[in-house]
Design a protein around this motif. Structure first.
Motif, short mmCIF file in Angstrom:
data_model
loop_
_atom_site.label_atom_id
_atom_site.label_comp_id
_atom_site.label_asym_id
_atom_site.label_seq_id
_atom_site.Cartn_x
_atom_site.Cartn_y
_atom_site.Cartn_z
N GLY A 26 -95.59 46.18 81.96
CA GLY A 26 -94.98 45.75 83.22
C GLY A 26 -96.00 45.55 84.31
O GLY A 26 -96.70 46.50 84.70
N GLY A 27 -96.11 44.31 84.77
CA GLY A 27 -97.07 43.99 85.84
C GLY A 27 -96.36 43.71 87.15
O GLY A 27 -96.67 42.77 87.87
N THR A 62 -87.40 42.46 100.14
CA THR A 62 -87.37 42.06 101.56
C THR A 62 -88.79 41.94 102.11
O THR A 62 -89.00 41.50 103.22
CB THR A 62 -86.54 43.07 102.38
N HIS A 66 -91.79 49.75 104.18
CA HIS A 66 -90.90 50.47 105.08
C HIS A 66 -91.51 51.77 105.56
O HIS A 66 -92.28 52.40 104.86
CB HIS A 66 -89.64 50.90 104.33
N ALA A 194 -97.69 38.29 77.99
CA ALA A 194 -97.92 39.04 76.75
C ALA A 194 -96.79 40.08 76.67
O ALA A 194 -96.75 41.01 77.47
CB ALA A 194 -99.27 39.73 76.79
N LYS A 195 -95.88 39.86 75.73
CA LYS A 195 -94.68 40.69 75.67
C LYS A 195 -94.84 41.86 74.70
O LYS A 195 -95.31 41.64 73.57
CB LYS A 195 -93.49 39.81 75.25
N ALA A 196 -94.44 43.05 75.13
CA ALA A 196 -94.39 44.19 74.21
C ALA A 196 -93.12 44.01 73.37
O ALA A 196 -92.01 44.07 73.92
CB ALA A 196 -94.32 45.49 74.99
N ALA A 230 -93.24 50.65 82.56
CA ALA A 230 -92.99 50.38 83.99
C ALA A 230 -92.33 49.01 84.09
O ALA A 230 -92.76 48.15 84.85
CB ALA A 230 -94.31 50.42 84.76
N ALA A 231 -91.29 48.83 83.29
CA ALA A 231 -90.71 47.50 83.12
C ALA A 231 -89.58 47.20 84.11
O ALA A 231 -88.79 46.27 83.90
CB ALA A 231 -90.22 47.32 81.68
N GLY A 232 -89.49 47.96 85.20
CA GLY A 232 -88.51 47.66 86.25
C GLY A 232 -87.10 47.56 85.68
O GLY A 232 -86.64 48.46 84.97
N TRP A 234 -86.03 46.19 83.22
CA TRP A 234 -86.01 46.21 81.74
C TRP A 234 -86.37 47.58 81.17
O TRP A 234 -86.51 47.73 79.96
CB TRP A 234 -87.00 45.18 81.19
N LEU A 341 -83.32 42.22 91.43
CA LEU A 341 -82.55 43.38 90.96
C LEU A 341 -83.25 44.68 91.30
O LEU A 341 -84.42 44.86 90.97
CB LEU A 341 -82.38 43.31 89.44
P1 FAD Z 1 -90.67 44.68 88.43
O1 FAD Z 1 -91.33 44.08 89.59
O2 FAD Z 1 -89.40 44.06 88.00
O3 FAD Z 1 -91.72 44.65 87.24
C1 FAD Z 1 -91.36 44.93 85.91
C2 FAD Z 1 -92.16 43.99 85.03
O4 FAD Z 1 -92.02 44.39 83.68
C3 FAD Z 1 -91.66 42.55 85.10
O5 FAD Z 1 -92.68 41.72 85.65
C4 FAD Z 1 -91.33 42.19 83.65
O6 FAD Z 1 -91.68 40.88 83.30
C5 FAD Z 1 -92.14 43.24 82.88
N1 FAD Z 1 -91.59 43.53 81.54
C6 FAD Z 1 -90.32 43.85 81.22
N2 FAD Z 1 -90.20 44.02 79.88
C7 FAD Z 1 -91.42 43.80 79.34
C8 FAD Z 1 -91.93 43.79 78.00
N3 FAD Z 1 -91.16 44.04 76.94
N4 FAD Z 1 -93.25 43.50 77.81
C9 FAD Z 1 -94.06 43.21 78.87
N5 FAD Z 1 -93.61 43.20 80.16
C10 FAD Z 1 -92.31 43.49 80.40
N6 FAD Z 1 -89.00 47.93 98.36
C11 FAD Z 1 -89.72 48.10 99.50
O7 FAD Z 1 -90.56 48.98 99.57
N7 FAD Z 1 -89.53 47.30 100.59
C12 FAD Z 1 -88.59 46.32 100.62
O8 FAD Z 1 -88.48 45.59 101.60
C13 FAD Z 1 -87.77 46.18 99.48
N8 FAD Z 1 -86.78 45.27 99.47
C14 FAD Z 1 -86.06 45.05 98.33
C15 FAD Z 1 -85.08 44.07 98.35
C16 FAD Z 1 -84.40 43.75 97.17
C17 FAD Z 1 -83.34 42.68 97.20
C18 FAD Z 1 -84.73 44.41 95.97
C19 FAD Z 1 -84.05 44.00 94.70
C20 FAD Z 1 -85.67 45.42 95.96
C21 FAD Z 1 -86.34 45.76 97.14
N9 FAD Z 1 -87.30 46.77 97.19
C22 FAD Z 1 -88.03 46.98 98.33
C23 FAD Z 1 -87.61 47.56 95.99
C24 FAD Z 1 -88.83 47.02 95.25
O9 FAD Z 1 -88.88 45.62 95.32
C25 FAD Z 1 -88.78 47.46 93.79
O10 FAD Z 1 -88.64 48.85 93.74
C26 FAD Z 1 -90.05 47.10 93.04
O11 FAD Z 1 -90.42 45.75 93.22
C27 FAD Z 1 -89.87 47.38 91.54
O12 FAD Z 1 -91.07 47.08 90.92
P2 FAD Z 1 -91.30 47.33 89.37
O13 FAD Z 1 -92.72 47.08 89.09
O14 FAD Z 1 -90.77 48.67 89.01
O15 FAD Z 1 -90.37 46.26 88.64
#
Ligand code: FAD
Length: 547
Positions: A26-27, A62, A66, A194-196, A230-232, A234, A341
């Motif tokens: 997860g990037g 957004t 914050h 590059a997918k896991a 750290a796939a958010g 997913w 999401l």
């Molecule tokens: P993601 O950014 O979704 O990253 C996960 C990555 O994993 C993806 O790029 C995906 O392609 C990859 N992945 C999934 N499965 C696989 C696999 N099998 N192999 C390889 N890669 C894979 N937070 C703030 O601090 N301030 C804000 O203003 C704010 N506003 C928000 C507004 C909205 C509408 C939303 C939805 C969220 C907001 N947040 C905010 C929260 C923040 O955006 C999220 O908590 C954060 O971006 C999540 O990041 P992440 O890396 O966990 O997930």
């Protein structure tokens, strides 16, 4: 190592050649932060993403770092303290990319906040979050509020005053990418597309991954002592693959933002205001536009295609039109929109907007470490927690994180003053090209000091300065930021897809030709790229009726 998209094969060789201490799936911002923390502690680190870096939630927020004011309402005192401190650190690490933005919180009759509770709340918040100087809160009376924001005059009947405080704005995708580039500088091997696909086990413990290069469909194995999920949104898909999806689960909440031309909604600063249903939303000016968000509704559909319904857009327009009736915004005024999401941890009996934004770590019997929840703002602390755990398990690597000292790529800048003086330097350099005045600001906010390299490259393109600049940016994004598709460039590297859709029209043809040449695309691939860009432009500017 440069993150060059043209060195894909070398990067795959590096990933498959020797075992890593830790691999991050997860990037997004969460994975990016972990890769930087782990590599800077001396751990041999890899990071992969199945699509582009930041293409998940981390380009659809957004875009605020914050101070955590909303947590005060939920009495999550420690969270307010932590995010307030984090905000100051992240600003210090990249002041060009994380900059103060004044925010007005109008107080209205029967609204969420009253004068006394706001005054007390903001005071407590300043103290907890360690807010200093001009960022400190002010309580304004009705007259002062109308001076700050004349557009509120049409609701003077219900306005009682306002809170005036500081938020910090960023570009979520650029922040994620600069962190990944900084991690690569510290030795992490990072690859997008590059997918896991599967975990590799020995005696019931995960010892690596099978990955697939999305472009060539080639499969390769990646060995690692630890694997971090750290796939958010997913995260649970991977926990399922590991047969460890039990106990707490993710809850997906959809958030939509819309973008209108600044001329249609010319607010003077950000505004955080009440909606009739008891929620609050932001309207934030950004260069030539104002963006408005967000909605907060449960979501159970396709994680990779999140529809934006007319009803989502209308909800936000109604909210603006209720507080600013003179603007009379129409759906036709909406230039673009995005939907993301929130990967929240499910809590029974709570609505989407009531659920905690706190992060949680899950460890499975097979050794998979998953992290979910959280915010952009807390990325460094989340990474610190994961890496502390990893160092303990591996018995190697620095015990302490030093990411509060590692300036992000694009810097260094000592402070906002240094950013301003660099912007002036760029304006002087740009004078010969006759580009719009805002160009220097755009470049600095996007690339920081890397802008000089982009301007140096402009000379190589004998074209209208606007086109030469876009082509130089495209060259930079391919050679230094692993942009591999047209969308990577127009969306996550430059922000144009959301914030300057009209600008894409004049530059897409020359930029597409450059991409075709860099990657030696055949006509089929070129056609697919062009169609994908078209489809995305359609999706963010034409809205579906909800079935
Ligand atoms: P993601 O950014 O979704 O990253 C996960 C990555 O994993 C993806 O790029 C995906 O392609 C990859 N992945 C999934 N499965 C696989 C696999 N099998 N192999 C390889 N890669 C894979 N937070 C703030 O601090 N301030 C804000 O203003 C704010 N506003 C928000 C507004 C909205 C509408 C939303 C939805 C969220 C907001 N947040 C905010 C929260 C923040 O955006 C999220 O908590 C954060 O971006 C999540 O990041 P992440 O890396 O966990 O997930």
């Amino acid at each position: 190592m440069n993150l060059s998209a043209l060195k894909r094969n070398e990067t795959i060789d590096l990933l498959s050649s020797s075992p890593f201490d830790l691999v991050v799936i997860g990037g997004g911002i969460t994975g990016a932060g972990i890769a930087l923390d782990a590599s800077s502690r001396g751990l041999k680190t890899a990071l992969i993403d199945m699509k582009d870096f930041a293409s998940g939630t981390s380009s659809k927020s957004t875009k605020l770092i914050h101070g955590g004011l909303r947590y005060l309402k939920q009495l999550e005192i420690n969270l307010v303290r932590e995010v307030g401190r984090e905000r100051a650190i992240v600003h210090h690490l990249a002041p060009h990319l994380v900059s103060p933005e004044k925010m007005l919180l109008p107080l209205i009759q029967d609204g969420t906040y009253g004068v006394w509770s706001t005054s007390l709340g903001l005071w407590v918040y300043d103290a907890l979050a360690g807010v200093h100087g001009t960022d400190k809160r002010q309580i304004l009376d009705k007259e002062q509020t109308l001076q700050k924001e004349p557009l509120l005059k049409s609701r003077a009947d219900i306005l009682t005053g306002s809170g005036f405080y500081a938020e910090y704005r960023t570009d979520d995708a650029r922040l994620t990418i600069e962190i990944i580039k900084t991690a690569a500088q510290q030795g992490a091997v990072c690859l997008n597309y590059a997918k896991a696909t599967d975990f590799i086990y020995e005696k019931g413990k995960i010892t690596g991954l099978t990955c697939q290069d999305v472009f060539s469909e080639q499969r390769f194995e990646l060995r690692s002592h630890l694997v971090v999920n750290a796939a958010g949104p997913w995260v649970d898909e991977l926990r399922s693959k590991d047969h460890s999806l039990e106990g707490k689960r993710l809850f997906h909440s959809k958030g939509v933002h819309i973008v209108v031309p600044r001329s249609k909604f010319p607010i003077r600063q950000g505004i955080y205001f009440d909606v009739a249903d008891g929620r609050m939303i932001f309207a934030i000016p950004r260069q030539r536009v104002t963006y408005i968000g967000t909605t907060d509704t449960p979501y159970e559909g396709n994680l990779s295609h999140i529809p934006i319904y007319k009803s989502d857009v209308q909800y936000l327009l109604n909210a603006v039109n209720a507080m600013f009736p003179q603007q009379a915004l129409q759906i036709e005024d909406v230039e673009s929109a995005w939907a993301g999401l929130r990967p929240l941890i499910y809590e029974s009996g709570k609505s989407a907007s009531e659920m905690s934004r706190k992060d949680e770590i899950f460890e499975s019997d097979s050794g998979l470490i998953s992290i979910a929840g959280g915010k952009l703002t807390g990325y460094r602390k989340m990474a610190e927690r994961i890496c502390k755990l990893a160092v303990g398990k591996l018995g190697k690597g620095n015990a302490q994180s030093k990411t509060d000292q590692i300036e992000l790529m694009g810097g260094p800048f000592t402070d906002t003053k240094a950013v301003k003086s660099y912007t002036l330097h760029l304006s002087n350099r740009l004078a010969q090209f006759n580009t719009p005045e805002s160009t220097a600001e755009y470049l600095v906010a996007n690339y920081g000091r890397q802008s000089d390299l982009i301007l140096d490259k402009m000379k190589a393109f004998q074209a209208d300065p606007k086109i030469a600049l876009a082509r130089a940016e495209a060259w930079f994004s391919v050679h230094y930021e692993m942009a591999s598709t047209l969308l990577d460039f127009f969306n996550r590297r430059t922000g144009r897809l959301f914030f300057n859709l009209p600008s894409i029209l004049s530059i897409r043809q020359p930029v597409s030709e450059d991409f075709r040449q860099y990657f030696a695309w055949d006509s089929k691939r070129f056609q697919l790229e062009v169609e994908e860009l078209e489809e995305n432009i359609r999706n963010i500017s034409h809205f579906e009726e909800e079935a």
